[in-house]
Design an enzyme around this catalytic site. Structure first.
Site, PDB file in Angstrom:
ATOM      1  N   GLY A 145      14.000 -19.775 -27.110  1.00 25.27           N
ATOM      2  CA  GLY A 145      13.566 -18.390 -27.328  1.00 25.27           C
ATOM      3  C   GLY A 145      14.204 -17.445 -26.319  1.00 25.27           C
ATOM      4  N   PRO A 199       1.080 -17.009 -18.196  1.00 21.52           N
ATOM      5  CA  PRO A 199       1.181 -15.566 -17.942  1.00 21.52           C
ATOM      6  C   PRO A 199       0.014 -14.793 -18.557  1.00 21.52           C
ATOM      7  N   GLY A 200      -0.360 -13.726 -17.906  1.00 17.56           N
ATOM      8  CA  GLY A 200      -1.246 -12.732 -18.529  1.00 17.56           C
ATOM      9  C   GLY A 200      -0.361 -11.820 -19.360  1.00 17.56           C
ATOM     10  N   GLY A 228      16.655 -15.448 -26.537  1.00 18.23           N
ATOM     11  CA  GLY A 228      17.326 -14.236 -27.026  1.00 18.23           C
ATOM     12  C   GLY A 228      16.497 -12.978 -26.876  1.00 18.23           C
ATOM     13  N   THR A 229      15.183 -13.144 -26.639  1.00 14.15           N
ATOM     14  CA  THR A 229      14.294 -11.967 -26.615  1.00 14.15           C
ATOM     15  C   THR A 229      13.270 -12.095 -25.486  1.00 14.15           C
ATOM     16  N   TYR A 250      -5.263 -18.499 -21.951  1.00 14.62           N
ATOM     17  CA  TYR A 250      -6.339 -18.958 -22.838  1.00 14.62           C
ATOM     18  C   TYR A 250      -6.174 -20.426 -23.238  1.00 14.62           C
ATOM     19  N   LEU A 298      10.522 -12.494 -22.714  1.00 14.97           N
ATOM     20  CA  LEU A 298      10.491 -13.159 -21.400  1.00 14.97           C
ATOM     21  C   LEU A 298      11.601 -14.196 -21.284  1.00 14.97           C
ATOM     22  N   SER A 322      -4.393 -19.600 -43.774  1.00 13.54           N
ATOM     23  CA  SER A 322      -4.082 -20.717 -44.670  1.00 13.54           C
ATOM     24  C   SER A 322      -3.723 -21.926 -43.803  1.00 13.54           C
TER      25      SER A 322
HETATM   26  C1  HXC Z   1      -2.655 -14.343 -41.450  1.00 17.22           C
HETATM   27  C2  HXC Z   1      -0.402 -14.915 -41.480  1.00 17.22           C
HETATM   28  C3  HXC Z   1      -0.082 -13.797 -40.663  1.00 17.22           C
HETATM   29  C4  HXC Z   1      -1.188 -12.937 -40.258  1.00 17.22           C
HETATM   30  C5  HXC Z   1       1.760 -14.860 -41.092  1.00 17.22           C
HETATM   31  N1  HXC Z   1       0.776 -15.528 -41.713  1.00 17.22           N
HETATM   32  N2  HXC Z   1       1.255 -13.799 -40.427  1.00 17.22           N
HETATM   33  N3  HXC Z   1      -1.658 -15.200 -41.865  1.00 17.22           N
HETATM   34  N4  HXC Z   1      -2.432 -13.265 -40.664  1.00 17.22           N
HETATM   35  N5  HXC Z   1      -0.987 -11.894 -39.452  1.00 17.22           N
HETATM   36  C6  HXC Z   1       0.922 -16.724 -42.549  1.00 17.22           C
HETATM   37  C7  HXC Z   1       1.784 -16.482 -43.782  1.00 17.22           C
HETATM   38  O1  HXC Z   1       1.021 -15.899 -44.812  1.00 17.22           O
HETATM   39  C8  HXC Z   1       2.225 -17.899 -44.120  1.00 17.22           C
HETATM   40  O2  HXC Z   1       1.210 -18.640 -44.751  1.00 17.22           O
HETATM   41  C9  HXC Z   1       2.382 -18.543 -42.742  1.00 17.22           C
HETATM   42  O3  HXC Z   1       1.625 -17.737 -41.823  1.00 17.22           O
HETATM   43  C10 HXC Z   1       3.825 -18.586 -42.276  1.00 17.22           C
HETATM   44  O4  HXC Z   1       4.327 -17.258 -42.296  1.00 17.22           O
HETATM   45  P1  HXC Z   1       5.880 -16.974 -42.378  1.00 17.22           P
HETATM   46  O5  HXC Z   1       6.095 -15.523 -42.166  1.00 17.22           O
HETATM   47  O6  HXC Z   1       6.457 -17.645 -43.563  1.00 17.22           O
HETATM   48  O7  HXC Z   1       6.409 -17.834 -41.129  1.00 17.22           O
HETATM   49  P2  HXC Z   1       7.628 -17.617 -40.178  1.00 17.22           P
HETATM   50  O8  HXC Z   1       8.655 -16.709 -40.752  1.00 17.22           O
HETATM   51  O9  HXC Z   1       8.071 -18.958 -39.748  1.00 17.22           O
HETATM   52  O10 HXC Z   1       6.980 -16.836 -38.932  1.00 17.22           O
HETATM   53  C11 HXC Z   1       6.341 -17.503 -37.929  1.00 17.22           C
HETATM   54  C12 HXC Z   1       5.296 -16.598 -37.323  1.00 17.22           C
HETATM   55  C13 HXC Z   1       5.897 -15.284 -36.788  1.00 17.22           C
HETATM   56  C14 HXC Z   1       4.597 -17.361 -36.241  1.00 17.22           C
HETATM   57  C15 HXC Z   1       4.314 -16.282 -38.434  1.00 17.22           C
HETATM   58  O11 HXC Z   1       4.903 -14.519 -36.177  1.00 17.22           O
HETATM   59  C16 HXC Z   1       7.021 -15.487 -35.817  1.00 17.22           C
HETATM   60  O12 HXC Z   1       8.133 -15.769 -36.183  1.00 17.22           O
HETATM   61  N6  HXC Z   1       6.763 -15.344 -34.496  1.00 17.22           N
HETATM   62  C17 HXC Z   1       7.765 -15.609 -33.425  1.00 17.22           C
HETATM   63  C18 HXC Z   1       7.613 -14.687 -32.284  1.00 17.22           C
HETATM   64  C19 HXC Z   1       6.192 -14.536 -31.732  1.00 17.22           C
HETATM   65  O13 HXC Z   1       5.208 -14.802 -32.423  1.00 17.22           O
HETATM   66  N7  HXC Z   1       6.100 -14.132 -30.463  1.00 17.22           N
HETATM   67  C20 HXC Z   1       4.829 -13.926 -29.820  1.00 17.22           C
HETATM   68  C21 HXC Z   1       4.613 -14.932 -28.781  1.00 17.22           C
HETATM   69  S1  HXC Z   1       3.290 -14.322 -27.744  1.00 17.22           S
HETATM   70  P3  HXC Z   1       1.112 -18.791 -46.389  1.00 17.22           P
HETATM   71  O14 HXC Z   1       0.094 -19.868 -46.583  1.00 17.22           O
HETATM   72  O15 HXC Z   1       0.655 -17.451 -46.875  1.00 17.22           O
HETATM   73  O16 HXC Z   1       2.474 -19.174 -46.879  1.00 17.22           O
HETATM   74  C22 HXC Z   1       2.214 -15.543 -27.354  1.00 17.22           C
HETATM   75  C23 HXC Z   1       1.072 -15.348 -26.396  1.00 17.22           C
HETATM   76  C24 HXC Z   1       0.825 -13.938 -26.010  1.00 17.22           C
HETATM   77  O17 HXC Z   1       2.340 -16.601 -27.813  1.00 17.22           O
HETATM   78  C25 HXC Z   1      -0.401 -13.723 -25.146  1.00 17.22           C
HETATM   79  C26 HXC Z   1      -0.502 -12.261 -24.736  1.00 17.22           C
HETATM   80  C27 HXC Z   1      -1.488 -11.953 -23.677  1.00 17.22           C
HETATM   81  P1  NAP Z   2       9.014 -13.238 -28.072  1.00 13.94           P
HETATM   82  O1  NAP Z   2      10.025 -12.263 -27.559  1.00 13.94           O
HETATM   83  O2  NAP Z   2       8.527 -13.073 -29.460  1.00 13.94           O
HETATM   84  O3  NAP Z   2       9.595 -14.694 -27.858  1.00 13.94           O
HETATM   85  C1  NAP Z   2       9.392 -15.749 -28.734  1.00 13.94           C
HETATM   86  C2  NAP Z   2      10.730 -16.418 -28.969  1.00 13.94           C
HETATM   87  O4  NAP Z   2      10.525 -17.649 -29.652  1.00 13.94           O
HETATM   88  C3  NAP Z   2      11.690 -15.583 -29.800  1.00 13.94           C
HETATM   89  O5  NAP Z   2      12.925 -15.466 -29.126  1.00 13.94           O
HETATM   90  C4  NAP Z   2      11.869 -16.403 -31.085  1.00 13.94           C
HETATM   91  O6  NAP Z   2      13.214 -16.292 -31.568  1.00 13.94           O
HETATM   92  C5  NAP Z   2      11.568 -17.810 -30.578  1.00 13.94           C
HETATM   93  N1  NAP Z   2      11.107 -18.687 -31.650  1.00 13.94           N
HETATM   94  C6  NAP Z   2      10.080 -18.483 -32.513  1.00 13.94           C
HETATM   95  N2  NAP Z   2       9.997 -19.496 -33.384  1.00 13.94           N
HETATM   96  C7  NAP Z   2      10.971 -20.372 -33.044  1.00 13.94           C
HETATM   97  C8  NAP Z   2      11.402 -21.620 -33.570  1.00 13.94           C
HETATM   98  N3  NAP Z   2      10.790 -22.183 -34.615  1.00 13.94           N
HETATM   99  N4  NAP Z   2      12.462 -22.242 -32.981  1.00 13.94           N
HETATM  100  C9  NAP Z   2      13.087 -21.688 -31.918  1.00 13.94           C
HETATM  101  N5  NAP Z   2      12.727 -20.528 -31.366  1.00 13.94           N
HETATM  102  C10 NAP Z   2      11.683 -19.862 -31.935  1.00 13.94           C
HETATM  103  O7  NAP Z   2       7.691 -13.211 -27.153  1.00 13.94           O
HETATM  104  P2  NAP Z   2       7.486 -13.293 -25.570  1.00 13.94           P
HETATM  105  O8  NAP Z   2       6.352 -12.399 -25.263  1.00 13.94           O
HETATM  106  O9  NAP Z   2       8.767 -13.138 -24.823  1.00 13.94           O
HETATM  107  O10 NAP Z   2       6.951 -14.789 -25.410  1.00 13.94           O
HETATM  108  C11 NAP Z   2       7.656 -15.753 -24.651  1.00 13.94           C
HETATM  109  C12 NAP Z   2       6.677 -16.833 -24.201  1.00 13.94           C
HETATM  110  O11 NAP Z   2       5.704 -16.286 -23.312  1.00 13.94           O
HETATM  111  C13 NAP Z   2       5.905 -17.502 -25.328  1.00 13.94           C
HETATM  112  O12 NAP Z   2       5.782 -18.873 -25.066  1.00 13.94           O
HETATM  113  C14 NAP Z   2       4.564 -16.832 -25.254  1.00 13.94           C
HETATM  114  O13 NAP Z   2       3.545 -17.634 -25.786  1.00 13.94           O
HETATM  115  C15 NAP Z   2       4.424 -16.665 -23.751  1.00 13.94           C
HETATM  116  N6  NAP Z   2       3.460 -15.650 -23.352  1.00 13.94           N
HETATM  117  C16 NAP Z   2       3.790 -14.344 -23.462  1.00 13.94           C
HETATM  118  C17 NAP Z   2       2.874 -13.409 -23.018  1.00 13.94           C
HETATM  119  C18 NAP Z   2       3.208 -11.949 -23.055  1.00 13.94           C
HETATM  120  O14 NAP Z   2       2.350 -11.160 -22.678  1.00 13.94           O
HETATM  121  N7  NAP Z   2       4.392 -11.541 -23.446  1.00 13.94           N
HETATM  122  C19 NAP Z   2       1.638 -13.803 -22.509  1.00 13.94           C
HETATM  123  C20 NAP Z   2       1.346 -15.161 -22.449  1.00 13.94           C
HETATM  124  C21 NAP Z   2       2.264 -16.085 -22.855  1.00 13.94           C
HETATM  125  P3  NAP Z   2      13.583 -16.444 -33.127  1.00 13.94           P
HETATM  126  O15 NAP Z   2      12.640 -15.578 -33.881  1.00 13.94           O
HETATM  127  O16 NAP Z   2      15.030 -16.019 -33.187  1.00 13.94           O
HETATM  128  O17 NAP Z   2      13.435 -17.896 -33.455  1.00 13.94           O
END
Ligand code: HXC
Ligand code: NAP
Length: 296
Positions: free
Chosen positions: A22, A196-197, A24-25, A155, A27, A113
Site C-alpha cells: 500500500g 496509529p490513532g 502508493g498512497t 481498536y 501513510l 454482506s
Molecule cells: C456496506 C459495502 C460498503 C459500505 C463496500 N461494500 N462498501 N457494504 N457499506 N460502505 C461491500 C460491497 O457491496 C461488496 O459486497 C463488498 O463490500 C466488496 O466491495 P467492492 O467495492 O467490490 O470491493 P473492492 O473494490 O475490493 O474494495 C475494497 C474495499 C474498499 C475495502 C471495499 O474500501 C477499498 O478498496 N479500500 C482500500 C483503501 C482503504 O480502505 N483505506 C482505509 C484504510 S484505514 P457485495 O456483497 O455487495 O458484492 C483503516 C483504519 C483507519 O484501516 C482508522 C482511523 C482512525
Molecule cells: P490508504 O491510503 O487507503 O492506504 C491503503 C492502501 O492499501 C492503499 O494504497 C491501497 O492501494 C492498498 N490496498 C488496498 N487493498 C489492497 C490489496 N488487496 N492489495 C494490495 N494493496 C491494497 O489509507 P491509510 O490511511 O494510508 O492507511 C494505511 C494503514 O494505516 C492501514 O493499514 C490502515 O489500517 C492504518 N491506519 C490508518 C489510520 C489513519 O488514520 N490514516 C489509523 C489507523 C490505522 P490500492 O487501492 O492501489 O490497492
C-alpha cells in the site's frame, strides 16, 4: 517544530531493501518517502499499477532514491511471490516488510454482506500473513535477519463498533505479531507493530469520515493532545522499528494516538471540572475527612 522533522541520522537505512505494501498512497507513501531519504531501496506495491507508478516517479524526483513499483493484490500469494522475486532481481535481497495495505469502511455490521466482511478481513489479515509467510520462508532459507512492521489500529485492542471486520482482522495481525516474534526470534527475525490513532489520509478519511460525519464529530475534541497525527511522527517511529536501532525490540505494539485510547479511564470525565469547582470540591473532601476523624 521537532516532531515535523526526520529523526534518524542520514544513511540509517543504507543497504536495506524494504517492501511497503500500500506504498502508493497515504501513510504507506509517507513511510516510503522517509525510508528513501534514509538510504533504503524501497519497493512499493498495491493493486493499482498507475497509482504506484506515479508515486515511484514522484519519489524518485523528490529523493533521488531507488524505488521499484510492482502491482500486487496482497490476497494473492503468487502476486506476493512475484513482488519478492522482482525485488531480489533488482536489489539483490529483501530486508524489511511493512504490512500497511488495508481495506475498511464504516457500516452497521448487520448491513454487511458476507462478501463485504470477507473483502476487509482478506486484505488486512490474509494479506498480512501471506506476505509475512512468504518473506519469512525466504529469510529463514537464506539466513537473513529480516524485520516486519505491521500497521495495526488502536481498536485492535479495544474493539470498535461500525468497523467490526477491520477490528477483527487487525486483532489477528497483533496476535500474529506477538506469536511469530517469539517463534522466529532464534532466526533473528523481528516483528513489531504500530497502532496509529487518526492520521489524515485521503483513503481512510473518505471511507471513514464522509463529509457529513466529519462536520458533526471532530477528532481534535476527543484526543487528549487535541490534534490529529502528523505523518512525520509516524514515519519516524516506523523508520526506527524497521532499522537496526530497534534490534533488541520484538513483539512490541506501539500506540501513537495523542492519548485517544486513554479516554476510557473511569474518572476522565473530570476533565470538565473548572479550577473554581476543584477549590470547592477540595474543601468539601477535606471537611468530610475532618468530620470522620472527629467521630472516630
Ligand atoms: C456496506 C459495502 C460498503 C459500505 C463496500 N461494500 N462498501 N457494504 N457499506 N460502505 C461491500 C460491497 O457491496 C461488496 O459486497 C463488498 O463490500 C466488496 O466491495 P467492492 O467495492 O467490490 O470491493 P473492492 O473494490 O475490493 O474494495 C475494497 C474495499 C474498499 C475495502 C471495499 O474500501 C477499498 O478498496 N479500500 C482500500 C483503501 C482503504 O480502505 N483505506 C482505509 C484504510 S484505514 P457485495 O456483497 O455487495 O458484492 C483503516 C483504519 C483507519 O484501516 C482508522 C482511523 C482512525
Ligand atoms: P490508504 O491510503 O487507503 O492506504 C491503503 C492502501 O492499501 C492503499 O494504497 C491501497 O492501494 C492498498 N490496498 C488496498 N487493498 C489492497 C490489496 N488487496 N492489495 C494490495 N494493496 C491494497 O489509507 P491509510 O490511511 O494510508 O492507511 C494505511 C494503514 O494505516 C492501514 O493499514 C490502515 O489500517 C492504518 N491506519 C490508518 C489510520 C489513519 O488514520 N490514516 C489509523 C489507523 C490505522 P490500492 O487501492 O492501489 O490497492
Amino acid at each position: 517544530m521537532q516532531h515535523l522533522e526526520g529523526m534518524l541520522r542520514d544513511g540509517a537505512l543504507d543497504h536495506k531493501t524494504i517492501i511497503v505494501t500500500g506504498g502508493g498512497t497515504g501513510l504507506g507513501k509517507s513511510m516510503a518517502t522517509y525510508f528513501l531519504k534514509l538510504g533504503a531501496n524501497v519497493v512499493i506495491c498495491s493493486r493499482r499499477q498507475e497509482v504506484i507508478d506515479n508515486t515511484a516517479k514522484e519519489l524518485t524526483e523528490l529523493t533521488g532514491g531507488n524505488i521499484l513499483a510492482v502491482a500486487c493484490d496482497v490476497r494473492k500469494p503468487e502476486q506476493i511471490e512475484n513482488v519478492i522475486a522482482q525485488s531480489i532481481a533488482k536489489f539483490g535481497r529483501v530486508d524489511g516488510l511493512v504490512n500497511n495495505s488495508a481495506g475498511n469502511f464504516i457500516s452497521p455490521t448487520e448491513r454487511l454482506s458476507y462478501k463485504a466482511v470477507d473483502v476487509v478481513v482478506d486484505i488486512v489479515l490474509r494479506g498480512t500473513y501471506y506476505f509475512t509467510l512468504a518473506l519469512g520462508k525466504y529469510w529463514i532459507e537464506n539466513k537473513i535477519k529480516g524485520t516486519v512492521l505491521n500497521i495495526s489500529t488502536t481498536y485492535a485492542w479495544t474493539g470498535s463498533g461500525w468497523v467490526v471486520p477491520s477490528a477483527m482482522a487487525k486483532a489477528g495481525v497483533l496476535a500474529m505479531t506477538k506469536s511469530l516474534a517469539f517463534e522466529w526470534a532464534d532466526h533473528g527475525i523481528r516483528l513489531n507493530a504500530i497502532a496509529p490513532g487518526p492520521f489524515p489520509t485521503k483513503g481512510a478519511w473518505e471511507r471513514l469520515f464522509p463529509e457529513e460525519l466529519a462536520k458533526k464529530f471532530s477528532f481534535e475534541s476527543r484526543i487528549p493532545l487535541e490534534r490529529v497525527g502528523e505523518h512525520q511522527e509516524l514515519t519516524n517511529l516506523a523508520a526506527y522499528l524497521i532499522s537496526d536501532y530497534s534490534a533488541y525490540m520484538t513483539g512490541e505494539v506501539i500506540t501513537l494516538d495523542g492519548g485517544e485510547v486513554l479516554a476510557a479511564g473511569q474518572f476522565n470525565f473530570l476533565k470538565e471540572v473548572t479550577d473554581e469547582q476543584w477549590d470547592a470540591i477540595e474543601g468539601q473532601i477535606k471537611n468530610a475527612n475532618r468530620d470522620s476523624k472527629k467521630s472516630e
